[in-house]
Motif scaffolding. Structure first.
Motif, short mmCIF file in Angstrom:
data_model
loop_
_atom_site.label_atom_id
_atom_site.label_comp_id
_atom_site.label_asym_id
_atom_site.label_seq_id
_atom_site.Cartn_x
_atom_site.Cartn_y
_atom_site.Cartn_z
N ARG A 204 -11.85 35.31 18.24
CA ARG A 204 -11.01 34.83 17.14
C ARG A 204 -10.25 33.54 17.45
O ARG A 204 -9.58 33.00 16.58
CB ARG A 204 -10.00 35.91 16.76
CG ARG A 204 -10.62 37.13 16.10
CD ARG A 204 -9.58 38.19 15.80
NE ARG A 204 -10.15 39.30 15.04
CZ ARG A 204 -9.49 40.42 14.74
NH1 ARG A 204 -8.25 40.58 15.17
NH2 ARG A 204 -10.07 41.37 14.04
N TYR A 205 -10.37 33.05 18.68
CA TYR A 205 -9.50 31.95 19.10
C TYR A 205 -10.21 30.60 19.01
O TYR A 205 -10.79 30.11 19.98
CB TYR A 205 -8.97 32.22 20.51
CG TYR A 205 -8.02 33.38 20.51
CD1 TYR A 205 -6.64 33.20 20.35
CD2 TYR A 205 -8.50 34.69 20.62
CE1 TYR A 205 -5.78 34.27 20.31
CE2 TYR A 205 -7.63 35.77 20.59
CZ TYR A 205 -6.28 35.55 20.43
OH TYR A 205 -5.41 36.63 20.38
N TRP A 206 -10.12 30.01 17.81
CA TRP A 206 -10.64 28.66 17.58
C TRP A 206 -9.48 27.69 17.76
O TRP A 206 -8.38 27.92 17.28
CB TRP A 206 -11.21 28.54 16.18
CG TRP A 206 -12.33 29.50 15.88
CD1 TRP A 206 -12.21 30.77 15.41
CD2 TRP A 206 -13.73 29.25 16.02
NE1 TRP A 206 -13.45 31.34 15.25
CE2 TRP A 206 -14.41 30.43 15.61
CE3 TRP A 206 -14.49 28.14 16.43
CZ2 TRP A 206 -15.80 30.52 15.61
CZ3 TRP A 206 -15.87 28.25 16.44
CH2 TRP A 206 -16.51 29.43 16.03
N GLY A 207 -9.73 26.59 18.46
CA GLY A 207 -8.64 25.69 18.79
C GLY A 207 -8.11 26.03 20.17
O GLY A 207 -8.70 26.83 20.91
N TRP A 208 -6.98 25.43 20.53
CA TRP A 208 -6.49 25.57 21.90
C TRP A 208 -5.48 26.73 22.02
O TRP A 208 -4.62 26.92 21.18
CB TRP A 208 -5.81 24.27 22.32
CG TRP A 208 -5.25 24.33 23.71
CD1 TRP A 208 -5.92 24.15 24.88
CD2 TRP A 208 -3.89 24.62 24.06
NE1 TRP A 208 -5.07 24.31 25.95
CE2 TRP A 208 -3.82 24.60 25.47
CE3 TRP A 208 -2.74 24.90 23.33
CZ2 TRP A 208 -2.65 24.84 26.16
CZ3 TRP A 208 -1.57 25.14 24.01
CH2 TRP A 208 -1.52 25.11 25.42
N GLY A 209 -5.63 27.48 23.12
CA GLY A 209 -4.58 28.40 23.53
C GLY A 209 -4.71 29.85 23.10
O GLY A 209 -5.39 30.20 22.14
N LEU A 210 -4.06 30.74 23.87
CA LEU A 210 -3.82 32.16 23.62
C LEU A 210 -4.99 33.08 23.92
O LEU A 210 -4.80 34.29 24.06
CB LEU A 210 -3.36 32.39 22.17
CG LEU A 210 -2.01 31.78 21.77
CD1 LEU A 210 -1.71 32.13 20.32
CD2 LEU A 210 -0.91 32.25 22.69
N GLU A 211 -6.21 32.57 24.05
CA GLU A 211 -7.34 33.48 24.30
C GLU A 211 -7.22 34.15 25.66
O GLU A 211 -7.60 35.31 25.83
CB GLU A 211 -8.69 32.74 24.18
CG GLU A 211 -9.11 31.89 25.36
CD GLU A 211 -8.31 30.61 25.51
OE1 GLU A 211 -8.23 30.09 26.64
OE2 GLU A 211 -7.78 30.13 24.49
N ASP A 212 -6.66 33.45 26.65
CA ASP A 212 -6.50 34.06 27.97
C ASP A 212 -5.36 35.07 27.98
O ASP A 212 -5.40 36.06 28.71
CB ASP A 212 -6.31 33.00 29.06
CG ASP A 212 -5.26 31.97 28.69
OD1 ASP A 212 -4.81 31.95 27.53
OD2 ASP A 212 -4.89 31.16 29.56
#
Length: 303
Positions: free
Chosen positions: A189-197
């Protein structure tokens, strides 16, 4: 008369023996020819070879590392990364291949999905992976890339030059094949920068996996890693639609099992003698579930 019969019998025996010998020779030659690969047919799957030949110094070839590098339009960083990491891992006698996961579609960058796809591509040949940013180079030789029994976060908060919060597991994370499959990979769900980790950290904790970090490292935030990321490079921090709300929650729906993509090709490259494999990946966006894969004004109206 008897002599003629004996002569015919001898000739028949000789002929039978000759035929038998010729048959054996034919079978042997046919087997040898079949075992020699003379086909130059192209393969859709690249041959996965170690980035370095095992030497007498190599402690063990039991564990094989796939370095998974999510990538888009960072050519200068790539030119430095591949030869540097190849030398670094060779010095640690780590059996490895470097895979550049090149996103070639027009959607926003999706680091997590690229790592999921990279894992699916290499899992049958490698038993652990390094989720590795292309702009982060280890300087301390004591940062071990050896096989991890538990997930190992090499770019620890007390060592990373930029990010220092306790739940940070980005930059460089080693994880074995079984544990990556156990947590169903990363959220898509993480398109763009940040938060997936950050979401991946919760997945690891929910699975009761213990994230370990390097110990007895005498260097600090200024000299453990080199962060190649230039100040002029802007991060895609745009939030559109309900992206902010959705991506702040634990994702229990998406992951390794449902990432959607096409592999458009494989390319082998060599930079200063260091080999790597580029996998060109076209991501497929579910616009109903994650419309923020494209936040262009004409489509979202909410930038």
């Amino acid at each position: 008369m008897v002599r003629a019969k004996n002569a015919r019998f001898s000739f028949t025996c000789f002929l039978a023996v000759l035929i038998a010998v010729m048959f054996v020779i034919t079978v042997v030659l046919s087997f040898k020819l079949l075992t020699i690969d003379q086909c130059n047919c192209p393969s859709l799957v690249p041959e996965l070879r170690p980035s370095s030949k095992p030497s007498l110094k190599l402690i063990s070839t039991k564990h094989r590392l796939a370095v998974l590098v999510p990538y888009r339009e960072r050519f200068e960083e790539l030119l430095e990364f591949v030869p540097y990491m190849h030398r670094f891992l060779n010095n640690q006698q780590v059996y490895h291949n470097i895979f550049i996961l090149n996103q070639v579609d027009t959607y926003r960058f999706n680091r997590a999905s690229l790592i999921n796809i990279g894992f699916l591509q290499v899992k049958s040949d490698f038993d652990y992976v390094a989720m590795h940013d292309v702009d982060l180079l280890p300087l301390n030789e004591n940062l071990s890339y050896a096989y991890p029994k538990q997930p190992v976060h090499l770019a620890a908060p007390e060592l990373h030059p930029k990010y220092h919060y306790s739940k940070f597991i980005g930059g460089i994370l080693l994880i074995n094949r079984e544990h990556f499959q156990l947590v169903n990979g990363l959220s898509n769900r993480y398109w763009g920068w940040g938060l997936e980790d950050d979401e991946f950290y919760v997945r690891l904790k929910d699975a009761q996996l213990n994230v370990t970090r390097p110990e007895n490292i005498t260097t600090g935030v200024n000299n453990t890693f080199r962060h190649v990321h230039g100040k002029d490079r802007k991060r895609d921090t745009t939030k559109c639609y309900n992206q902010r709300e959705v991506t702040r929650k634990r994702d229990r729906q998406t992951g390794l099992h449902d990432v959607r993509y096409n592999v458009l090709g494989y390319k082998s490259l060599e930079i200063d003698g260091a080999p790597a494999t580029v996998i060109n990946i076209q991501l497929i966006c579910n616009h109903t579930a994650t419309p923020w894969c494209d936040c262009s004004p004409q489509k979202s109206g909410k930038v």
